[in-house]
Motif scaffolding. Sequence first.
Motif, mmCIF file in Angstrom:
data_model
loop_
_atom_site.group_PDB
_atom_site.id
_atom_site.type_symbol
_atom_site.label_atom_id
_atom_site.label_comp_id
_atom_site.label_asym_id
_atom_site.label_seq_id
_atom_site.Cartn_x
_atom_site.Cartn_y
_atom_site.Cartn_z
ATOM 1 N N ALA A 62 7.061 0.977 6.158
ATOM 2 C CA ALA A 62 5.940 0.461 6.951
ATOM 3 C C ALA A 62 5.290 1.572 7.756
ATOM 4 O O ALA A 62 5.956 2.428 8.284
ATOM 5 C CB ALA A 62 6.419 -0.622 7.898
ATOM 6 N N ASN A 63 3.985 1.552 7.859
ATOM 7 C CA ASN A 63 3.274 2.526 8.675
ATOM 8 C C ASN A 63 3.324 2.159 10.140
ATOM 9 O O ASN A 63 3.200 3.016 10.989
ATOM 10 C CB ASN A 63 1.813 2.640 8.225
ATOM 11 N N SER A 64 3.449 0.886 10.439
ATOM 12 C CA SER A 64 3.463 0.478 11.832
ATOM 13 C C SER A 64 4.000 -0.935 11.972
ATOM 14 O O SER A 64 4.047 -1.693 11.010
ATOM 15 C CB SER A 64 2.042 0.528 12.402
ATOM 16 N N ASP A 65 4.407 -1.263 13.192
ATOM 17 C CA ASP A 65 4.837 -2.632 13.467
ATOM 18 C C ASP A 65 3.686 -3.616 13.281
ATOM 19 O O ASP A 65 3.896 -4.758 12.880
ATOM 20 C CB ASP A 65 5.368 -2.754 14.894
ATOM 21 N N ASP A 66 2.482 -3.171 13.551
ATOM 22 C CA ASP A 66 1.320 -4.042 13.389
ATOM 23 C C ASP A 66 1.137 -4.463 11.937
ATOM 24 O O ASP A 66 0.785 -5.609 11.657
ATOM 25 C CB ASP A 66 0.051 -3.340 13.878
ATOM 26 N N LEU A 67 1.373 -3.545 11.041
ATOM 27 C CA LEU A 67 1.262 -3.886 9.624
ATOM 28 C C LEU A 67 2.305 -4.933 9.254
ATOM 29 O O LEU A 67 2.009 -5.882 8.530
ATOM 30 C CB LEU A 67 1.433 -2.639 8.755
ATOM 31 N N TRP A 68 3.522 -4.787 9.775
ATOM 32 C CA TRP A 68 4.558 -5.782 9.500
ATOM 33 C C TRP A 68 4.155 -7.144 10.035
ATOM 34 O O TRP A 68 4.370 -8.167 9.391
ATOM 35 C CB TRP A 68 5.904 -5.351 10.110
ATOM 36 N N ALA A 96 -7.663 -9.937 9.388
ATOM 37 C CA ALA A 96 -6.796 -9.846 10.566
ATOM 38 C C ALA A 96 -7.106 -8.589 11.358
ATOM 39 O O ALA A 96 -7.138 -8.611 12.590
ATOM 40 C CB ALA A 96 -5.324 -9.868 10.142
ATOM 41 N N ARG A 97 -7.353 -7.514 10.656
ATOM 42 C CA ARG A 97 -7.676 -6.255 11.337
ATOM 43 C C ARG A 97 -8.999 -6.363 12.085
ATOM 44 O O ARG A 97 -9.131 -5.868 13.205
ATOM 45 C CB ARG A 97 -7.733 -5.127 10.324
ATOM 46 N N GLU A 98 -9.981 -6.996 11.457
ATOM 47 C CA GLU A 98 -11.287 -7.167 12.092
ATOM 48 C C GLU A 98 -11.241 -8.143 13.261
ATOM 49 O O GLU A 98 -12.087 -8.096 14.141
ATOM 50 C CB GLU A 98 -12.308 -7.640 11.056
ATOM 51 N N SER A 99 -10.256 -9.031 13.269
ATOM 52 C CA SER A 99 -10.121 -10.038 14.324
ATOM 53 C C SER A 99 -9.314 -9.498 15.497
ATOM 54 O O SER A 99 -8.584 -10.244 16.151
ATOM 55 C CB SER A 99 -9.443 -11.284 13.785
ATOM 56 N N ASN A 100 -9.400 -8.214 15.717
ATOM 57 C CA ASN A 100 -8.735 -7.568 16.856
ATOM 58 C C ASN A 100 -7.239 -7.559 16.772
ATOM 59 O O ASN A 100 -6.569 -7.482 17.800
ATOM 60 C CB ASN A 100 -9.178 -8.191 18.179
ATOM 61 N N VAL A 101 -6.681 -7.702 15.594
ATOM 62 C CA VAL A 101 -5.244 -7.475 15.435
ATOM 63 C C VAL A 101 -5.114 -5.954 15.361
ATOM 64 O O VAL A 101 -5.618 -5.339 14.436
ATOM 65 C CB VAL A 101 -4.686 -8.136 14.149
#
Length: 162
Positions: free
Chosen positions: A95-101, A153-158
Amino acid sequence: MEFEEYVAARGQDLVRLGFTVSGDYQRAEDLAQIALMQAFRKWRKVRAADDPHHYVRRILVNEYLSMTRRRSFSEAPTADLDVRRTVPDHAADIANSDDLWRALATLSARERVVLVLRYYQDLDDQTIADVLGIKPSSVRATASRALASLRKARESNVPMRG
């Protein structure tokens, strides 16, 4: 190849695959163990296959998808993953980041499996289709939907890095 040799060579690969699809190290170990038990029962057939690892990987993925259909399994939280704490080996490097998970945890089980097999296991669409027992066009459509969900999800400020 004998079963013991296969387990020594590929056992950790199965645990990593189980972790990347489920997001839970204990569940990953369970999935790998179940896949290996089923493979052991049919070892002559597995060993005779063109690619024994592909055969066992398919067992693991099918077991994961079956588990997600069961109510008790799907109720387990996966959005609060702490990859660094739960994985004692190199699976955290996937994983690149916890956000991606966290974003991956919002996908359906099938979408997550398709993305994991495509991007983490580096399998082509035909191989993924064989593992899941679907058509390659279904793999592409599922991947497309999953990636669209991740972009949304990324565009929705995640907050996702990278």
